[in-house]
Enzyme design. Structure first.
Site, PDB file in Angstrom:
ATOM      1  N   ASN A  16      21.552 -58.022  -8.574  1.00 34.45           N
ATOM      2  CA  ASN A  16      20.226 -57.923  -7.943  1.00 34.45           C
ATOM      3  C   ASN A  16      19.128 -58.630  -8.741  1.00 34.45           C
ATOM      4  OD1 ASN A  16      20.361 -55.806  -9.882  1.00 34.45           O
ATOM      5  ND2 ASN A  16      18.599 -54.862  -8.933  1.00 34.45           N
ATOM      6  N   CYS A  40      16.573 -51.311  -8.791  1.00 32.69           N
ATOM      7  CA  CYS A  40      16.924 -49.987  -9.329  1.00 32.69           C
ATOM      8  C   CYS A  40      15.709 -49.095  -9.469  1.00 32.69           C
ATOM      9  CB  CYS A  40      17.601 -50.164 -10.684  1.00 32.69           C
ATOM     10  SG  CYS A  40      16.546 -50.985 -11.889  1.00 32.69           S
TER      11      CYS A  40
HETATM   12  P1  NAD Z   1      28.455 -52.688 -10.336  1.00 26.70           P
HETATM   13  O1  NAD Z   1      28.556 -51.550 -11.264  1.00 26.70           O
HETATM   14  O2  NAD Z   1      29.395 -52.752  -9.197  1.00 26.70           O
HETATM   15  O3  NAD Z   1      28.627 -54.083 -11.110  1.00 26.70           O
HETATM   16  C1  NAD Z   1      27.825 -54.425 -12.213  1.00 26.70           C
HETATM   17  C2  NAD Z   1      28.604 -55.402 -13.089  1.00 26.70           C
HETATM   18  O4  NAD Z   1      29.727 -54.713 -13.650  1.00 26.70           O
HETATM   19  C3  NAD Z   1      29.170 -56.605 -12.354  1.00 26.70           C
HETATM   20  O5  NAD Z   1      29.020 -57.756 -13.160  1.00 26.70           O
HETATM   21  C4  NAD Z   1      30.643 -56.255 -12.192  1.00 26.70           C
HETATM   22  O6  NAD Z   1      31.492 -57.363 -12.106  1.00 26.70           O
HETATM   23  C5  NAD Z   1      30.899 -55.489 -13.473  1.00 26.70           C
HETATM   24  N1  NAD Z   1      32.049 -54.580 -13.417  1.00 26.70           N
HETATM   25  C6  NAD Z   1      32.570 -53.943 -12.346  1.00 26.70           C
HETATM   26  N2  NAD Z   1      33.624 -53.179 -12.713  1.00 26.70           N
HETATM   27  C7  NAD Z   1      33.772 -53.330 -14.044  1.00 26.70           C
HETATM   28  C8  NAD Z   1      34.668 -52.775 -15.011  1.00 26.70           C
HETATM   29  N3  NAD Z   1      35.630 -51.934 -14.672  1.00 26.70           N
HETATM   30  N4  NAD Z   1      34.509 -53.137 -16.292  1.00 26.70           N
HETATM   31  C9  NAD Z   1      33.530 -53.990 -16.674  1.00 26.70           C
HETATM   32  N5  NAD Z   1      32.664 -54.559 -15.798  1.00 26.70           N
HETATM   33  C10 NAD Z   1      32.769 -54.224 -14.502  1.00 26.70           C
HETATM   34  O7  NAD Z   1      26.953 -52.709  -9.840  1.00 26.70           O
HETATM   35  P2  NAD Z   1      26.304 -53.660  -8.743  1.00 26.70           P
HETATM   36  O8  NAD Z   1      26.651 -53.162  -7.407  1.00 26.70           O
HETATM   37  O9  NAD Z   1      26.579 -55.067  -9.118  1.00 26.70           O
HETATM   38  O10 NAD Z   1      24.749 -53.403  -9.038  1.00 26.70           O
HETATM   39  C11 NAD Z   1      23.968 -52.463  -8.416  1.00 26.70           C
HETATM   40  C12 NAD Z   1      23.712 -51.279  -9.326  1.00 26.70           C
HETATM   41  O11 NAD Z   1      23.024 -51.697 -10.507  1.00 26.70           O
HETATM   42  C13 NAD Z   1      22.813 -50.258  -8.663  1.00 26.70           C
HETATM   43  O12 NAD Z   1      23.306 -48.981  -8.893  1.00 26.70           O
HETATM   44  C14 NAD Z   1      21.487 -50.461  -9.377  1.00 26.70           C
HETATM   45  O13 NAD Z   1      20.637 -49.344  -9.363  1.00 26.70           O
HETATM   46  C15 NAD Z   1      21.939 -50.812 -10.748  1.00 26.70           C
HETATM   47  N6  NAD Z   1      20.870 -51.462 -11.502  1.00 26.70           N
HETATM   48  C16 NAD Z   1      20.282 -50.766 -12.535  1.00 26.70           C
HETATM   49  C17 NAD Z   1      19.236 -51.347 -13.256  1.00 26.70           C
HETATM   50  C18 NAD Z   1      18.569 -50.614 -14.396  1.00 26.70           C
HETATM   51  O14 NAD Z   1      17.899 -51.264 -15.191  1.00 26.70           O
HETATM   52  N7  NAD Z   1      18.718 -49.299 -14.506  1.00 26.70           N
HETATM   53  C19 NAD Z   1      18.805 -52.641 -12.930  1.00 26.70           C
HETATM   54  C20 NAD Z   1      19.423 -53.313 -11.876  1.00 26.70           C
HETATM   55  C21 NAD Z   1      20.460 -52.708 -11.173  1.00 26.70           C
END
Ligand code: NAD
Length: 487
Positions: free
Chosen positions: A154, A285
């Site tokens: 995002n 987020c």
């Molecule tokens: P996600 O957890 O599906 O993926 C995030 C990243 O993790 C991706 O690069 C993905 O390839 C990687 N990933 C997935 N499985 C993994 C594993 N087993 N081991 C290591 N890496 C792995 O999240 P998303 O759908 O890409 O993002 C949306 C989420 O991110 C929402 O929940 C949002 O609120 C959160 N977010 C939080 C913040 C914050 O600062 N708190 C900021 C932006 C987004």
């Protein structure tokens, strides 16, 4: 090389200062029109292994440079990001669906600052001396080692640089695994690092999906830190593996933040700010997604916000006039739609929106649901799409109880007379909360969430605390006398 909007984008991994071709590939689509943008490589065990080995090899020399020695490299890195501004804006907007105007005016300058601000702040890290009666304590921030940086789709550029800035400035070497749904800007970022002459191995990149690539990276015991932003389920997987290796993690996760409108609020300002929650199709987020509005102003507030939402321009994020762009992926659109349909089936009332946008594609109407109980799925779970929910309250105590009534605790917004709003804010269990405003950030300020919204804080000294090992070098003030009787 791929071409996105005419801009060449490397489609390789970047390991030890070289572009390494992949063996298997996956197709990346633009959320704007679902057109294929090209193929990116899937990182294998071999790529991840090479990236970690190269970061480990580069660590001694990079950490020994000291903050002053690293400063010119990082300043050049930021300059090279700036030189690629047009390409980064167009590529990230095409790949992640982010508003072009927001990239131009907000995200690119901020991404450059993410690098330079921490590079400069690191210069003063070693200066702390504690004087105690017995000794002088030279408190050092030693770089931790090899860091894995994993970010979501995002806000790839903003989030990756926000982590890279403090990690590199404090002397660590890094491996990034870009988000698979929006990996293109990371490729340009690494090109900027290469052009800036960052020594080989200091910054590496293995493209690929969460599994296997991300999981291979985060399960490696040679890591010193894992900095992750993403969803709660992924964070649990990473934390479990990291716990086995005793690798510290910083986890920035999802939210279901309250947007509180008190009886003494400026209703129009609150309603205009409320409409802003649909920015980036609420794939943000920190957006306030649970509207908690005082009973006595609920009707007036709802009508005002309805007016502001009705004028929002939905569509192609590259048009100057657009305010709400697409969802990232057909799967995300289906997920958002299913949340809305389940909420309606469970009795929710649709105040506005409620379905896909008429123009088709990955666009969903800005939506507000109401008439729901606190334990309803739509109140408790993060939708990560343009779907907000409204509840009302009669007292401050009730507002605080509702605000605190989910497992999330990332952010919050409170509109009301300032001291009243502050008193409410102090009662809300979140990592940050904005009074009569939204989205004001400073690199020196702490950012992060409570409860399921995360572990740890990023920003300023908190980022350095995470990416460093704190060492106390103790020099006695009096000649030391060895004795078994004394401690
Ligand atoms: P996600 O957890 O599906 O993926 C995030 C990243 O993790 C991706 O690069 C993905 O390839 C990687 N990933 C997935 N499985 C993994 C594993 N087993 N081991 C290591 N890496 C792995 O999240 P998303 O759908 O890409 O993002 C949306 C989420 O991110 C929402 O929940 C949002 O609120 C959160 N977010 C939080 C913040 C914050 O600062 N708190 C900021 C932006 C987004």
């Amino acid at each position: 090389m791929l071409k996105v909007k005419g801009h060449p984008v490397p489609r390789d991994h970047y390991i030890n200062g070289e572009w390494i071709t992949g063996e298997e590939f996956y197709t990346v689509f633009s959320p704007i029109d679902e057109a294929p943008l090209g193929e990116m490589p899937k990182g294998t065990e071999e790529h991840v292994e090479a990236a970690i080995a190269s970061a480990a090899d580069a660590f001694p020399a990079w950490s020994a440079l000291g903050a002053e020695g690293r400063l010119p490299y990082l300043q050049r890195f930021a300059e090279e990001i700036g030189k690629r501004k047009e390409a980064l804006c167009e590529v990230e907007s095409t790949d992640a669906g982010i508003l072009l105007s927001r990239l131009q005016h907000g995200i690119i300058p901020r991404s450059m600052l993410n690098i330079t601000w921490f590079a400069e702040a690191a210069l003063t890290l070693q200066d702390r001396v504690m004087d105690t009666p017995q000794a002088q304590h030279f408190v050092r921030h030693d770089p931790a080692g090899v860091c894995a940086i994993i970010t979501p789709w995002n806000a790839p550029l903003m989030l990756t640089t926000w982590k890279l800035g403090p990690a590199l400035a404090s002397g660590n070497t890094c491996i990034i695994k870009p988000p698979e749904w929006a990996p293109m800007s990371s490729a340009l970022l690494l090109e900027a690092a290469h052009a800036a002459g960052l020594p080989p191995g200091v910054l590496n990149m293995a493209h690929g999906e969460g599994r296997p690539t991300g999981a291979l990276l985060t399960s490696d015991p040679r890591l010193a830190r894992i900095s992750f932003t993403g969803s709660v389920p992924t964070a649990r997987e990473i934390a479990e593996v990291a716990a086995r290796n005793l690798v510290p993690c910083s986890l920035e996760l999802g939210g279901k933040s309250p947007f509180i409108v008190l009886e003494d609020a400026d209703i129009d300002l609150a309603a205009r700010t409320g409409a802003l929650m649909y920015r980036n199709a609420t794939q943000v987020c920190l957006a306030g997604t649970r509207f908690l509005v005082h009973d006595n102003i609920r009707e007036a507030f709802t009508e005002k916000m309805r007016e502001h939402v009705a004028s929002l321009q939905i569509g192609n994020p590259q048009l100057e006039s657009t305010e709400v762009g697409p969802l990232i992926h057909p799967r995300q659109l289906q997920k958002v739609e299913a949340y809305v349909q389940r909420a309606i089936a469970a009795g929710a009332e649709v105040l506005w929106g409620g379905s896909r946008h008429d123009g088709g594609g990955l666009y969903f109407q800005p939506t507000m649901l109401s008439g729901v109980q606190q334990d309803a799925e739509i109140v408790q779970e993060e939708v990560f799409g343009p779907v907000l929910v409204m509840q009302s309250f009669a007292s401050d105590e009730e507002a605080i109880a509702l605000a605190n009534g989910t497992n999330y605790g990332l952010g919050g917004v409170c509109f009301g007379e300032e001291s009243h709003a502050k008193a409410i804010a102090f009662g809300v269990h979140t990592g940050f909360i904005w009074i009569n405003s939204f989205g004001i950030r400073d690199l020196a300020a702490p950012f992060g969430g409570c409860k399921n919204s995360g572990i740890g804080r990023e920003g300023g000294e908190w980022s350095f605390e995470f990416f460093c090992d704190i060492k106390d070098v103790v020099v006695p003030k009096q000649p030391f006398v060895p004795s078994f009787a004394k401690r």
